[in-house]
Structures are given as C-alpha cells and as structure tokens.
Write a protein that holds these residues in place. Structure first.
Motif, mmCIF file in Angstrom:
data_model
loop_
_atom_site.group_PDB
_atom_site.id
_atom_site.type_symbol
_atom_site.label_atom_id
_atom_site.label_comp_id
_atom_site.label_asym_id
_atom_site.label_seq_id
_atom_site.Cartn_x
_atom_site.Cartn_y
_atom_site.Cartn_z
ATOM 1 N N PRO A 81 11.312 -5.507 4.846
ATOM 2 C CA PRO A 81 10.403 -6.417 5.544
ATOM 3 C C PRO A 81 8.979 -5.892 5.657
ATOM 4 O O PRO A 81 8.033 -6.679 5.817
ATOM 5 C CB PRO A 81 11.045 -6.558 6.926
ATOM 6 C CG PRO A 81 12.497 -6.285 6.693
ATOM 7 C CD PRO A 81 12.533 -5.238 5.629
ATOM 8 N N ARG A 82 8.799 -4.575 5.581
ATOM 9 C CA ARG A 82 7.453 -4.005 5.655
ATOM 10 C C ARG A 82 6.695 -4.100 4.335
ATOM 11 O O ARG A 82 5.476 -3.947 4.300
ATOM 12 C CB ARG A 82 7.536 -2.520 6.028
ATOM 13 C CG ARG A 82 8.276 -2.200 7.293
ATOM 14 C CD ARG A 82 8.465 -0.685 7.375
ATOM 15 N NE ARG A 82 9.280 -0.291 8.503
ATOM 16 C CZ ARG A 82 8.799 -0.038 9.712
ATOM 17 N NH1 ARG A 82 7.505 -0.141 9.933
ATOM 18 N NH2 ARG A 82 9.603 0.311 10.692
ATOM 19 N N ALA A 83 7.430 -4.310 3.247
ATOM 20 C CA ALA A 83 6.835 -4.224 1.910
ATOM 21 C C ALA A 83 5.648 -5.168 1.689
ATOM 22 O O ALA A 83 4.681 -4.785 1.012
ATOM 23 C CB ALA A 83 7.909 -4.468 0.845
ATOM 24 N N PRO A 84 5.663 -6.411 2.221
ATOM 25 C CA PRO A 84 4.487 -7.276 2.006
ATOM 26 C C PRO A 84 3.183 -6.679 2.525
ATOM 27 O O PRO A 84 2.129 -6.821 1.904
ATOM 28 C CB PRO A 84 4.858 -8.556 2.754
ATOM 29 C CG PRO A 84 6.344 -8.595 2.718
ATOM 30 C CD PRO A 84 6.766 -7.163 2.842
ATOM 31 N N LEU A 85 3.234 -6.000 3.692
ATOM 32 C CA LEU A 85 2.016 -5.379 4.223
ATOM 33 C C LEU A 85 1.551 -4.232 3.332
ATOM 34 O O LEU A 85 0.353 -4.113 3.035
ATOM 35 C CB LEU A 85 2.259 -4.864 5.641
ATOM 36 C CG LEU A 85 2.277 -5.896 6.777
ATOM 37 C CD1 LEU A 85 2.560 -5.207 8.109
ATOM 38 C CD2 LEU A 85 0.975 -6.673 6.846
ATOM 39 N N VAL A 86 2.479 -3.388 2.898
ATOM 40 C CA VAL A 86 2.104 -2.245 2.063
ATOM 41 C C VAL A 86 1.566 -2.723 0.714
ATOM 42 O O VAL A 86 0.509 -2.267 0.256
ATOM 43 C CB VAL A 86 3.306 -1.299 1.868
ATOM 44 C CG1 VAL A 86 2.946 -0.163 0.926
ATOM 45 C CG2 VAL A 86 3.771 -0.756 3.214
ATOM 46 N N LEU A 87 2.284 -3.643 0.085
ATOM 47 C CA LEU A 87 1.846 -4.158 -1.210
ATOM 48 C C LEU A 87 0.499 -4.862 -1.092
ATOM 49 O O LEU A 87 -0.408 -4.652 -1.904
ATOM 50 C CB LEU A 87 2.899 -5.119 -1.766
ATOM 51 C CG LEU A 87 2.559 -5.816 -3.089
ATOM 52 C CD1 LEU A 87 2.355 -4.790 -4.203
ATOM 53 C CD2 LEU A 87 3.654 -6.814 -3.462
ATOM 54 N N GLY A 88 0.354 -5.714 -0.054
ATOM 55 C CA GLY A 88 -0.905 -6.428 0.131
ATOM 56 C C GLY A 88 -2.065 -5.493 0.383
ATOM 57 O O GLY A 88 -3.177 -5.711 -0.111
ATOM 58 N N GLY A 89 -1.822 -4.427 1.142
ATOM 59 C CA GLY A 89 -2.881 -3.459 1.411
ATOM 60 C C GLY A 89 -3.316 -2.719 0.158
ATOM 61 O O GLY A 89 -4.526 -2.542 -0.077
ATOM 62 N N ILE A 90 -2.360 -2.300 -0.654
ATOM 63 C CA ILE A 90 -2.707 -1.578 -1.881
ATOM 64 C C ILE A 90 -3.479 -2.475 -2.839
ATOM 65 O O ILE A 90 -4.488 -2.059 -3.428
ATOM 66 C CB ILE A 90 -1.427 -1.034 -2.545
ATOM 67 C CG1 ILE A 90 -0.799 0.062 -1.675
ATOM 68 C CG2 ILE A 90 -1.728 -0.495 -3.941
ATOM 69 C CD1 ILE A 90 0.551 0.534 -2.147
ATOM 70 N N VAL A 91 -3.024 -3.712 -2.992
ATOM 71 C CA VAL A 91 -3.725 -4.648 -3.889
ATOM 72 C C VAL A 91 -5.138 -4.910 -3.385
ATOM 73 O O VAL A 91 -6.100 -4.966 -4.172
ATOM 74 C CB VAL A 91 -2.928 -5.958 -4.017
ATOM 75 C CG1 VAL A 91 -3.747 -7.014 -4.756
ATOM 76 C CG2 VAL A 91 -1.621 -5.717 -4.753
ATOM 77 N N SER A 92 -5.318 -5.067 -2.060
ATOM 78 C CA SER A 92 -6.648 -5.317 -1.497
ATOM 79 C C SER A 92 -7.576 -4.126 -1.715
ATOM 80 O O SER A 92 -8.764 -4.296 -2.037
ATOM 81 C CB SER A 92 -6.539 -5.622 0.000
ATOM 82 O OG SER A 92 -5.779 -6.781 0.232
#
Length: 429
Positions: A386-397
């Motif tokens: 469930p945490r993965a969207p925040l981590v992935l979104g942060g890295i992409v940003s």
C-alpha cells in the motif's frame, strides 16, 4: 503595474496578503468557494471510502473511480477552454456548478436509500468528471477578470488558500460524518453546498469585471491552442513536468485511503486525518504564495517538482502512521508551491483570447494523466505494498524535476519573452 502599499519612507512594501479581496466580485467568489469546496472535499473522502467498502478494500477499484472522474479531462478540458475564450465565464460556471450539485444529490439519495452499487459510483463519477472538465479551465481563467493582472498572483495564492482551508475542514468533517451517519449524508451536504458559490455568481456585478478580448467563433481553435503552446518552449517544459508529476506523484486520495485502511488497519477518520494533515502543508504553501510579489520563474518551478518528489518518497517510507502524517506537511507545502507557480506563469504570460484554451491544456496535463496513473498505482498498491504508490510517485516526480531543470539549463527557456496579456480596466469602477 504591481499594486503595492507604500511605507512611510516612500519605499515599496509587500502586497497585502488579502489584496485581491479589495474586489467585491472576488470577495463574493471566495466566500462561496470556501463553502462549496468544503462540500467537495467531503464528497471526495466519502466517495473513496464508499468504493473501498463496496469493493472489499480493493485499491484498483479506487483507481478506476478516479480514472472515470478525471478521464473526461482528456477529451473535454480543451473544449472547455474554447468555451471560456468565447463566452461569458460567469454564466458558464453557473451551469457547471448546478450540474455538479445534481450529481452529488443523486449519489447521496442512492446511498441513503441503501440501494447504491459500485457501478452507480462509477457512472456518477464519470458524469461529474464531464462537468469538472469544462468547469476547471473556465474557473481558472475567470480569476483575472475578477481582479485584473496586477492582483492576479495574490488572487491565485488566495484561491489556493481557500482550496486548502476547505481541504483541512472537509476531510475532517467527512471522517467524523462517515463514522456517525454514513457516506450518504455526506454526499447530500455536498450537494447543498453548491448553493453558496451559485449565489455568489448571481450576486456579482458584471460591470465591475475586467474586460478581456474574446476569441471569435471559428474552426480550428483547439488546434490553434496547441500550436500556441508548441511555439512556447517554456510552456512545453512546464506542461510536460506538470503531466508527469500529476500523473504519478499527486495521487494522494488513492494512496492515503489505501494506506489508512490496508497498512494501518484504521477507519475513515484516519483517512480524513491524513488528508487534513496534507492540507495543512498545502495551506502553508498557499499562504507563502499569496504573499509572493510578481510572477515566479520556471527555475523555481522545476526545483519545487524535485523537492516535492523527495518529500513524497520519504512519506512513503515512514514506518509509523504518525510519521507518515508528519512528512505529509512539507510534501503538501511543496506540492502547492509547484502547482501555484505553474498557474502563475501560465495566467500571467498568455494573451486573453488564448488563456482559456491554455488553461484547458493545463488541466489536461494536470488531471488528464489520472486515468492512466490511478489504476496503475492502485494495482501496485494491491500487488506490491500500500505504500508503493507514494514511493513510486515521489521517485518519478524527482526524476521529472531534475530532467526539467536540465532542459531549462541547456536551452535557456526561461529567457523567452512574455507577450502582452491583454486585460483592460473594469467597465465601471
């Protein structure tokens, strides 16, 4: 010329934090918006929670409803911009606000009546998305007509403050309301809240609006808008960065609802709390933006994208609920800085007869990626963590911000000359 207060020694002082409120029409607008936006944020929280309940906690289902709600932006936002350039924006907004109220009312009645199904939420989210896709570029391009170019940066900052004050209050009320009376009554309250902004639009004095040049009715106006943007390298960099960051990074409704329920095993009140904490951060960013003098540059814009990516990644890596909440405050502040700078650059540098279409393209980039990113991020939350969207979104940003900074440095797009925006004084003062 920038409107400034004068110190007694004759030097220029910072503009007042509430400079734009000197306009009666804008005061009405801001007052109506705060009530309506509280209802909107209540509905957003209730809708996400209702979908989780109807789907058994499925993150993909939340992603699908977000895709349906924001998908119409891909098709309709630029056409909404064409309407904004051609017609009376105040009357257009009356129509879109009335439609949104009806959709909220129908969903509330279905829910309170105990007959709501997941497909009902999907259909009404799609209809609301159609209304919002037209509303957004009209609403954004209407700001300068209420306050004029000199007060525009302050008005954009105040718009963000209003939005984020509602973002603090709305989720908090929704979390408690869902727990006490259920999601249906929250939808009904939202439907009623649209009366405030509709009344404000009716009470405005059209003669006190700043006049703008309207685009004549002719073929090819959508293509004309895209050609204009393509001819502005600075806008190309800005809009491309907005698209990437918004598609993958600004996915908090999905990310926070799934984290609250599936990671920390908490209820709707916890989801509302996380959304409120995020809004505290964005309100801080909005307050700073409202006090900013002049139009910020694109270098600050790309820097804010990279910094936002860092804070979002850290929020996703926090091990405890309270730690996630704390990290959301700086993430929200920088996210607001990112979006406000983009809005300032666009509105202050685009001619009046093109502003609606450019804002439509902006909304296409800001929201149009949601139908792509939300289902993907929802699937990642279900399959990985469930945490993965925040981590992935942060890295992409972060990558998007660094890439944009490299383009700005190599091509000097920040040196592009700004055209005359073409706004005249109000018809009567």
């Amino acid at each position: 010329m920038q409107l400034l207060h004068r110190r007694t020694d004759g030097s220029a002082a910072r503009p007042s934090l509430f400079e734009a409120l000197h306009s009666r029409n804008y005061r009405l607008w801001a007052s109506g918006q705060i009530v309506s936006l509280i209802g909107t944020w209540m509905q957003r929280i209730a809708q996400d929670w209702l979908v989780l309940e109807l789907s058994g906690g499925n993150g993909l289902a939340v992603g699908i409803v977000m895709a349906l709600q924001f998908g119409p932006t891909l098709v309709l936002s630029v056409w909404g911009g064409v309407l904004a350039d051609r017609y009376d924006k105040r009357r257009l907004l009356m129509g879109t606000q009335a439609a949104a109220a009806v959709f909220g009312l129908v969903l509330g009645l279905l829910d309170v009546g105990g007959v709501v199904a997941l497909w009902h939420v999907y259909v009404l989210a799609l209809l609301l998305g159609c209304s919002s896709a037209i509303d957004a570029p009209v609403r954004q391009s209407f700001t300068i007509e209420m306050v004029g170019p000199a007060r525009l940066p302050n008005a954009i900052g105040l718009n963000s403050m209003t939005f984020n004050l509602a973002r603090i209050v709305g989720p908090a009320i929704a979390g408690v309301g869902i727990t006490l009376v259920g999601t249906g009554w929250v939808f009904l309250v939202n439907a009623a809240s649209f009366a405030a902004v509709f009344g404000a639009l009716v009470a405005m004095r059209p003669a006190e609006l700043f006049t703008v040049e309207r685009a004549p009715r002719r073929k090819g106006q959508v293509r004309e808008g895209f050609r204009y943007v393509a001819g502005r390298p600075d806008l190309c960099v800005l809009l491309a960065t907005v698209f990437v960051v918004s598609t993958f990074g600004i996915s908090f409704p999905l990310s926070l609802s799934v984290i609250a329920r599936n990671t920390f095993d908490k209820g709707a009140d916890a989801y509302g709390f996380l959304s409120t904490v995020l809004a505290v951060g964005t309100l801080i960013g909005a307050t700073l933006a409202a006090r900013r003098r002049g139009t910020p540059g694109i270098r600050l814009f790309v820097l804010s994208a990279a910094v936002f990516g860092i804070f979002e990644t850290l929020a996703g890596l926090m091990p405890a609920f309270w730690a996630v909440a704390i990290m959301l405050i700086p993430a929200g502040a920088v996210q607001l800085t990112f979006s406000t700078i983009a809005m300032n650059i666009l509105q202050a540098s685009v001619p009046s007869d093109m502003r609606g279409r450019v804002m439509g393209i902006y909304m296409l980039c800001f929201l149009g990626g949601t139908p792509l990113g939300s289902p993907l991020l929802g699937w990642v939350a279900d399959v990985v963590d469930p945490r993965a969207p925040l981590v992935l979104g942060g890295i992409v940003s972060l990558i998007a911000g660094l890439g944009a900074a490299l383009v700005v440095r190599r091509t000097h797009v920040d040196d592009v000359a700004m055209p005359d925006v073409g706004v005249d004084e109000p018809r009567t003062v």
